[in-house]
Design an enzyme around this catalytic site. Structure first.
Site, PDB file in Angstrom:
ATOM      1  N   LYS A   9       7.997   6.229  -4.114  1.00 45.23           N
ATOM      2  CA  LYS A   9       8.605   7.297  -4.904  1.00 45.23           C
ATOM      3  C   LYS A   9       9.849   6.795  -5.638  1.00 45.23           C
ATOM      4  O   LYS A   9      10.352   5.699  -5.352  1.00 45.23           O
ATOM      5  CB  LYS A   9       8.961   8.463  -3.978  1.00 45.23           C
ATOM      6  N   ASN A 112      12.073  10.670   1.050  1.00 41.16           N
ATOM      7  CA  ASN A 112      11.453   9.889   2.120  1.00 41.16           C
ATOM      8  C   ASN A 112      10.685   8.660   1.626  1.00 41.16           C
ATOM      9  O   ASN A 112       9.826   8.141   2.300  1.00 41.16           O
ATOM     10  CB  ASN A 112      10.598  10.769   3.030  1.00 41.16           C
ATOM     11  N   HIS A 115       4.782   7.851  -0.396  1.00 40.20           N
ATOM     12  CA  HIS A 115       3.674   8.789  -0.155  1.00 40.20           C
ATOM     13  C   HIS A 115       2.453   7.971   0.229  1.00 40.20           C
ATOM     14  O   HIS A 115       2.200   6.906  -0.340  1.00 40.20           O
ATOM     15  CB  HIS A 115       3.342   9.595  -1.415  1.00 40.20           C
ATOM     16  N   GLU A 126      -6.804  11.324  -4.735  1.00 39.84           N
ATOM     17  CA  GLU A 126      -5.548  10.817  -5.300  1.00 39.84           C
ATOM     18  C   GLU A 126      -5.779   9.553  -6.116  1.00 39.84           C
ATOM     19  O   GLU A 126      -5.194   9.392  -7.200  1.00 39.84           O
ATOM     20  CB  GLU A 126      -4.535  10.578  -4.177  1.00 39.84           C
TER      21      GLU A 126
END
Length: 149
Positions: A9, A112, A115, A126
């Protein structure tokens, strides 16, 4: 061969953790078959997080994932979905085990770092959102016989 989708991320990219994270998957013996750096569009982010669209944090998820560059990846290997989840650690970094990516580097649930697909079906969905078939390389590690019997 099983595949999973992994995204570093924007916070992981900004913090310079791309190499460290890729290294963990390589060290485990998984094969990188897709990799790109991009800023996700609003449309792509909304499709990716579609399962959360009715939740109060949906807008924040979309806003954050589109806030800067991320690294989208596809990894391949035996049991890669479940194994990647263990490498990544619990969603909440405060409960993630030391030695996991989130346990070692993340501080809060909203930042965090990474992913990872949570199931084979999710991974397939995805991967198809983030990559075309032409963007995925089909190849084998020459050391595969040393990794898998």
């Amino acid at each position: 061969m099983e595949r999973t989708f992994i995204a570093i991320k924007p916070d992981g990219v900004q913090r310079g953790l791309v190499g460290e994270i890729i290294g963990r998957f390589e060290a485990k013996g998984f094969t990188l078959v897709g990799l790109k750096l991009l800023v996700a569009s609003q449309e792509l982010a909304e499709k990716h997080y579609d399962i959360h669209k009715e939740r109060p944090f949906f807008k924040d998820l979309v806003s954050f994932i589109t806030s800067g560059p991320l690294v989208a990846m596809v990894w391949e290997g035996d049991g890669v979905v479940a194994s990647a989840r263990r490498i990544i650690g619990a969603t909440n970094p405060l409960t993630a085990e030391p030695g996991t990516i989130r346990g070692d580097f993340a501080v809060s649930i909203g930042r965090n770092i990474i992913h990872g697909s949570d199931a084979i079906e999710t991974a397939q969905r995805e991967i198809s959102l983030w990559f075309t078939d032409a963007e995925l390389a089909n190849w084998e590690l020459t050391i595969k016989p040393w990794l898998v019997e």
